[in-house]
Enzyme design. Structure first.
Site, mmCIF file in Angstrom:
data_model
loop_
_atom_site.group_PDB
_atom_site.id
_atom_site.type_symbol
_atom_site.label_atom_id
_atom_site.label_comp_id
_atom_site.label_asym_id
_atom_site.label_seq_id
_atom_site.Cartn_x
_atom_site.Cartn_y
_atom_site.Cartn_z
ATOM 1 N N ARG A 1 0.846 -1.199 0.000
ATOM 2 C CA ARG A 1 0.000 0.000 0.000
ATOM 3 C C ARG A 1 0.878 1.244 0.000
ATOM 4 O O ARG A 1 1.768 1.392 0.837
ATOM 5 C CB ARG A 1 -0.908 0.006 1.228
ATOM 6 C CG ARG A 1 -1.636 1.340 1.473
ATOM 7 C CD ARG A 1 -2.493 1.251 2.716
ATOM 8 N NE ARG A 1 -3.081 2.527 3.088
ATOM 9 C CZ ARG A 1 -2.717 3.250 4.157
ATOM 10 N NH1 ARG A 1 -1.730 2.816 4.947
ATOM 11 N NH2 ARG A 1 -3.309 4.387 4.430
ATOM 12 N N ARG B 1 -6.043 17.476 8.228
ATOM 13 C CA ARG B 1 -4.721 17.037 8.662
ATOM 14 C C ARG B 1 -3.937 18.216 9.229
ATOM 15 O O ARG B 1 -4.109 19.357 8.786
ATOM 16 C CB ARG B 1 -3.943 16.412 7.488
ATOM 17 C CG ARG B 1 -4.593 15.162 6.947
ATOM 18 C CD ARG B 1 -3.771 14.499 5.849
ATOM 19 N NE ARG B 1 -4.460 13.328 5.331
ATOM 20 C CZ ARG B 1 -4.404 12.123 5.888
ATOM 21 N NH1 ARG B 1 -3.669 11.942 6.973
ATOM 22 N NH2 ARG B 1 -5.059 11.111 5.371
ATOM 23 N N LYS C 1 -13.033 2.921 1.266
ATOM 24 C CA LYS C 1 -12.647 2.816 2.676
ATOM 25 C C LYS C 1 -13.834 3.227 3.553
ATOM 26 O O LYS C 1 -14.338 4.339 3.440
ATOM 27 C CB LYS C 1 -11.427 3.694 2.952
ATOM 28 C CG LYS C 1 -10.175 3.208 2.232
ATOM 29 C CD LYS C 1 -9.017 4.172 2.383
ATOM 30 C CE LYS C 1 -8.519 4.256 3.802
ATOM 31 N NZ LYS C 1 -7.338 5.158 3.915
ATOM 32 N N THR D 1 -5.903 -1.223 10.104
ATOM 33 C CA THR D 1 -5.585 -0.240 11.136
ATOM 34 C C THR D 1 -5.346 -0.848 12.513
ATOM 35 O O THR D 1 -6.209 -1.527 13.077
ATOM 36 C CB THR D 1 -6.653 0.855 11.272
ATOM 37 O OG1 THR D 1 -7.150 1.227 9.985
ATOM 38 C CG2 THR D 1 -6.058 2.088 11.937
#
Length: 504
Positions: free
Chosen positions: A65, A106, A250, A309
């Site tokens: 990934r 972010r 996702k 995760t």
């Protein structure tokens, strides 16, 4: 105790003939070491050295990934080239998945690398483009102050840092640090219950789609999907570029969990259960139930699912995982996931190769005890009008009843192999394709071993060539029975051929 197999009347007709095939080692010693669950590993500073990438491939990585939220194009191009060269040298193809940044808040740049946000201290969140410090957190979002109120909770870095808003002057927000921790550039910010109003796909995301197509990546992951329509900008861009790269949606927002059936239908490659942000956006106690539900939704649609995760989070700094983490990985496999993913463990962790080895060991240990019988009958709902589902399920059931050693699938696009794998056969699925691209994409699919070999189009020759391939690639031996499953394109029925074949 009565087993599920004995309780289910649909199985009673042939349970007696299949008890000897409880686990794959007893059925096929050739494949006793083959792992079915696929491993996805994130590449980062800890792993982008070619020697580390090579060790990770040897240890068991199936798909790498690339996280486009971190690193520039030049770095990712270098990694792609290294992975392809190493794969060719090792004669072990792996897939590459590009993960779009998506509409996520972010933090800005921290020139010093990593800072410690101290418990009990006061920090200021600012929309200004300034260097970050221990007490100043830049976030490129002009509506920051308008969205937050006193007593709101702010999470940073996958929820590891928790802030409480104590003051708001209309431009900056002052917070008390309730849980501190390390913070570095571009880590995510989560505001549970707050709608940030960001576009589902940005221009930056679309530039990364162009990058993925230009560099022949095998999958694209779309971040922070909320509804099926959020995938359309990426699908439209791929159409414009005349590319059919599969996209992975996702699932990391509660809205996406509520709309998962529609999202699974729209996502051409499948879904990812991204538990990091999902576990911040919903109560932690709901994450296990959601994980099981999301994996089930993908299974019902015969779509691929990755569970991701913090699966081995302690291995960022430790050589061994916790027992709880081992159980967590095994639970995802029991739930029916196709793949398990490493994030920080291999991107910035101290032991990226060892983390892959541990994943491999957990998967192998778990797979001998999976509910294959239940999956073959119940994982994919049966539509009486669907030829592909009926043919593939029949082939998988025959593998148990007749003690077949493998299911061989000649395939151009990989579709037939994916449909067979959706029924979770306990015997190996050998997917034979002429396309290296298809081979790489099938590296993400549970139980599928993709190999490259040209096939004839003449049906009788095709059957014998499949039997030869089963021997050539170690799936069966002379005298064994195998299933051959294929879709004859001229019939336009999807997967419509199933033959039981004795290997010469």
């Amino acid at each position: 105790m009565i087993s599920p197999r004995e309780r289910d009347p649909r199985l009673q007709a042939f349970t007696g003939r299949t008890r000897r095939t409880e686990s794959i080692p007893g059925v096929n010693q050739i494949h006793s070491e083959t792992r079915r669950t696929k491993i996805v590993a994130t590449v980062g500073p800890a792993s982008w050295d070619p020697s580390v990438l090579e060790q990770m491939i040897i240890a068991g990585v199936d798909v790498f990934r690339l996280n486009f939220s971190h690193g520039d194009e030049a770095t990712h191009v270098r990694v792609i080239k290294d992975v392809r060269l190493i794969s060719e040298r090792l004669d072990k193809e792996v897939g590459i998945l590009g993960d779009l940044p998506g509409p996520k808040l972010r933090v800005g740049e921290y020139p010093q690398g990593v800072v410690d946000i101290i418990h009990g201290s006061t920090v200021t969140i600012t929309p200004d483009d300034v260097p970050g410090t221990e007490t100043l957190i830049p976030v490129d979002w002009p509506e920051l102050a308008q969205a937050l109120s006193v007593e709101d909770t702010v999470y940073l870095a996958d929820g590891s840092i928790r802030l409480r808003v104590v003051a708001n002057d209309g431009r900056t927000v002052e917070c008390e640090v309730e849980v501190g921790g390390p913070l570095s550039s571009h880590k995510g910010m989560n505001l549970p219950g707050v709608e940030a109003g960001l576009d589902s796909v940005s221009e930056d995301d679309l530039r990364w789609v162009e990058f993925a197509v230009a560099n022949q990546l095998d999958y694209i992951a779309v971040s922070f999907v909320r509804k099926a329509e959020d995938l359309d900008p990426v699908l439209n861009k791929l159409k414009e570029l005349r590319s059919d790269i599969p996209i992975i949606a996702k699932i990391e927002k509660p809205q996406a969990a509520d709309a998962v059936e529609e999202i699974v239908d729209r996502a051409t490659g499948g879904i990812m259960v991204a538990r990091g942000d999902l576990g911040i956006e919903v109560p932690l106690s709901k994450v296990p139930v959601l994980q099981k539900s999301l994996i089930g939704a993908a299974g019902r649609a015969s779509k691929t699912v990755i569970t991701a995760t913090q699966m081995l989070a302690s291995m960022v700094s430790a050589k061994r995982p916790t027992r709880a983490e081992v159980t967590d990985v095994a639970t995802a496999i029991y739930d029916g996931t196709d793949a398990i993913m490493l994030s920080e463990e291999t991107a910035v962790g101290e032991f990226p190769v060892e983390a892959v080895r541990v994943m491999d060991q957990i998967a192998r240990g778990t797979e001998t005890d999976l509910p294959y019988w239940d999956w073959v009958l119940n994982r994919v709902p049966q539509d009486d009008q669907d030829v592909s589902d009926s043919v593939t399920q029949s082939a998988v059931i025959a593998a148990y009843r007749l003690n077949l050693q493998a299911i061989v699938v000649p395939t151009a696009s990989g579709r037939t192999a994916k449909v067979v794998a959706a029924h979770r056969p306990q015997v190996p699925v050998l997917a034979v394709t002429h396309s290296v691209r298809t081979q790489r994409q099938l590296k993400l699919i549970f139980g599928v071993r993709p190999v490259v070999n040209d096939q004839t189009t003449e049906i009788r020759n095709l059957l014998y060539e499949c039997a030869d391939d089963a021997v050539r690639f170690g799936a069966a031996a002379s005298g064994d029975l195998i299933a051959i499953v294929a879709g004859l394109s001229d019939m336009k029925l999807g997967t419509n051929l199933f033959e039981v074949h004795r290997v010469p």
